[in-house]
Write an enzyme that holds these catalytic residues in place. Structure first.
Site, PDB file in Angstrom:
ATOM      1  N   ASP A 310     -34.589 -36.515  16.401  1.00 33.43           N
ATOM      2  CA  ASP A 310     -33.144 -36.899  16.600  1.00 33.43           C
ATOM      3  C   ASP A 310     -32.253 -36.045  16.374  1.00 33.43           C
ATOM      4  OD1 ASP A 310     -30.998 -38.988  16.837  1.00 33.43           O
ATOM      5  OD2 ASP A 310     -31.034 -38.670  14.667  1.00 33.43           O
ATOM      6  N   ASP A 502     -33.636 -40.166  11.467  1.00 36.40           N
ATOM      7  CA  ASP A 502     -33.077 -40.784   9.876  1.00 36.40           C
ATOM      8  C   ASP A 502     -32.257 -42.184  10.044  1.00 36.40           C
ATOM      9  OD1 ASP A 502     -30.959 -39.812  11.289  1.00 36.40           O
ATOM     10  OD2 ASP A 502     -29.869 -39.663   9.310  1.00 36.40           O
ATOM     11  N   ASP A 506     -33.298 -45.190  14.902  1.00 36.83           N
ATOM     12  CA  ASP A 506     -34.714 -44.487  15.182  1.00 36.83           C
ATOM     13  C   ASP A 506     -35.970 -45.223  14.620  1.00 36.83           C
ATOM     14  OD1 ASP A 506     -33.520 -42.099  15.931  1.00 36.83           O
ATOM     15  OD2 ASP A 506     -32.897 -41.623  13.990  1.00 36.83           O
TER      16      ASP A 506
END
Length: 625
Positions: A310, A502, A506
């Site tokens: 990410d 995080d 996600d």
């Protein structure tokens, strides 16, 4: 002495076996040696029967284990009159189980430290009194006293002017962290040398420490697939051992040769090696700030070929910082920043914190507002020093200043526009900085065999491409929804796949990846709960460290398994020629057990990990206005 008694009680079968052996020595010295063979043989057969019951139950469940060799060796040595060897095989079998348990306790030291240190009591201040209550009775808003060297029972905010806390058990930070009034204090951290007051911000169940403990409990209870790898050797190793022993008997014509071979075929090294290595690997990971939810995760990490990241809060710090001030219509930079920071004091948006911090860094004095109101998702409007200040998105500011004009921004930047008394005053540019060690982490992953990298983000394509170009990532997917991330990860051919993220968004892709790694330093969120591993420190380099630990652990586990096999087979072949008596063989097998355990314990790691671990301070998460 008390410790020895506790160990003797814990491993009572080993204690009883040693006692039987000592009794035999005493009887022999007393002239009653004739009964010793009966005592040794009877006891050995009783243990064999006990082991056989468990072995039969396993076979009925379809699981062919290695215990059949140990049982066969005991019975064979008794039948050929090698009663001392029979007792030694029993000692080896029960001692091996005891050594495995002891090694597991040693290997889980770091994991167990979290569980045993869980704070149980709190000192609540009620008026002029201090009342001792259970940690689970603390509610948000309660004022607590934390005495010197005590563990903070729940997540809280510091009420005292200043204090220092040891957060090593939570974040891996080896240096005490200085706090001032209002700062967050993590549960599980240890207070310094002065008593302080804190205000509870969460219950015990919702606090950081308890959530980490829950993750640790889950990790400790798991069993890695590679642990079952030893069982795959059960049938061929058993067949080979029995065949070799049978051939040795047939060629020599001596049934004692059969027992001599089987004594050295006992399977303790295979049963012990993998579990000890994987628990040691989980312990090493915990010491390096990574909670791994099972040995199977370490096996997947060791074989990983692709890493997906990410962007916000993972490859970047997730907190925008001021990078440029562009005043217009005669306003100065300090004047513009002072007006913005003064107005933003009344905003809850993360950008407000960045602007206020930038003003403080420049030594600017912030004014109080006569009035202020926040327009959700748009900006802030305030009366500061007799002037109306409007801060926020371009469209919101343009409603108050018709002469507002957009300012050019680079990829990865965002602009905060400002109007003062109906005139366009300029813009402030902020950017989410790339993590300092992001590129080094990707390079280290490549060295470890994770050659494919990809970035998935919900941000715009231009911003994603800018970050990817800085890091050398060639595969990028921007404007992603959570379902898009899951589909992208599922389509990757180079597996196993590591996904690092995080945020709550996600969580689905972390659960879908072969190994999901959550950056959990900001709290155990849905991302942490759905991930296979959680990084407790705000340091992306721990991703590469986790892969390194996984590779080391699997290598050591397999080395230990093969060590046991090779040494045992070598000794069996020698014994087949009648060189090794059964009693000596039983003693040699004890040495093999010890060597296997020591080899597997290498997975715990050493002082190099502690020296290599560089703590990184956490930075608050961010979202774009």
């Amino acid at each position: 002495m008390a410790r020895l008694l506790r160990i003797a009680r814990r491993y009572w079968v080993v204690t009883l076996t040693l006692a039987i052996g000592l009794l035999g020595v005493v009887l022999a010295l007393a002239g009653a040696g004739a009964v010793v063979p009966w005592i040794f043989s009877g006891y050995a057969l009783a243990i064999a029967a006990w082991q056989a019951v468990g072995m039969v139950r396993d076979i009925l469940r379809g699981h062919w284990g290695l215990d059949i060799l140990a049982v066969t060796a005991i019975v064979a040595t008794v039948l050929v009159g090698e009663y001392v060897a029979a007792l030694l095989v029993v000692l080896m079998l029960t001692g091996g189980e005891a050594l495995e348990d002891y090694a597991n306790r040693r290997a889980k030291r770091e994991l167990d430290a979290l569980l045993t240190r869980a704070p149980q009591l709190a000192h609540r201040i009620e008026g002029d009194e201090i009342v001792e209550v259970r940690a689970d009775e603390v509610h948000p808003g309660d004022v607590l006293l934390v005495r010197p060297s005590e563990i903070v029972p729940v997540d809280a905010a510091l009420r005292s002017a200043e204090a220092a806390f040891d957060e090593s058990s939570i974040t891996g930070e080896s240096v005490p962290v200085e706090k001032v009034a209002g700062d967050a204090v993590l549960s599980g951290s240890v207070n310094g040398q002065a008593a302080v007051e804190v205000v509870a911000t969460a219950t015990a169940a919702d606090s950081q420490y308890q959530q980490i403990v829950a993750l640790v409990t889950e990790a400790a209870a798991s069993k890695a697939p590679v642990v079952r790898l030893a069982d795959r050797y059960a049938v061929p190793f058993t067949v080979f051992s029995l065949a070799l022993a049978g051939v040795a008997w047939w060629v020599s014509g001596d049934p004692v040769r059969f027992a001599e071979v089987l004594v050295l075929a006992t399977p303790c090294p295979l049963l012990i090696a993998a579990p000890v290595a994987f628990i040691g690997g989980m312990s090493r990971a915990a010491r390096n700030g990574v909670i791994v939810k099972g040995g199977g995760v370490l096996e997947q990490l060791s074989a990983a070929r692709t890493a997906v990241f990410d962007k916000t809060g993972t490859l970047t710090y997730g907190a925008p910082t001021l990078v440029a001030i562009r005043p217009e219509n005669g306003f100065g930079e300090d004047e513009l920043l002072t007006a913005v920071a003064s107005a933003e004091q009344y905003s809850s948006h993360v950008l407000a914190t960045s602007m206020i911090a930038a003003a403080h860094d420049r030594g600017l004095h912030l004014d109080e507002a006569e009035w202020a109101r926040e327009a959700a998702t748009n900006g802030v409007q305030a009366q500061v020093g007799g002037r109306e200040v409007v801060v926020g998105k371009f469209r919101f500011v343009a409603e108050h200043a018709p002469d507002a004009a957009r300012t050019p921004i680079a990829p990865g930047e965002l602009a905060v526009y400002v109007a003062i008394d109906g005139r366009f005053a300029g813009a402030l540019l902020a950017s989410d900085r790339l993590r300092d060690n992001a590129r080094a982490t990707l390079e280290r992953l490549d060295e470890l065999g994770v050659h494919q990298t990809m970035m998935l983000t919900g941000d715009a394509q231009a911003t994603a491409d800018h970050i990817a170009a800085e890091l050398g990532i060639t595969r990028v997917r921007a404007d992603c929804l959570p379902v898009d991330k899951v589909e992208e990860v599922a389509a990757i051919a180079e597996r196993p796949v590591i996904m690092v993220g995080d945020g709550v968004n996600d969580a689905p892709v972390l659960a879908a990846a072969d190994v999901g790694i959550a950056m959990g330093a900001k709290g155990a969120t849905a991302a942490s709960e759905s991930a296979s591993a959680v990084i407790l420190v705000d340091d992306i380099s721990r991703t590469a460290k986790a892969v390194e630990i996984g590779k080391d652990t699997v290598r050591i586990a397999l080395q230990s398994i093969w060590l046991g096999i090779i040494v045992s087979v070598g000794l069996m072949i020698v014994a087949a020629f009648g060189v090794i008596p059964a009693t000596v063989g039983a003693l040699l097998q004890e040495v093999v057990d010890l060597a296997t355990i020591l080899a597997a314990l290498r997975a715990i790691g050493g002082r190099l990990d502690a020296k290599a671990a560089t703590p990184v301070m956490a930075v608050p998460a961010a979202s774009a206005r």
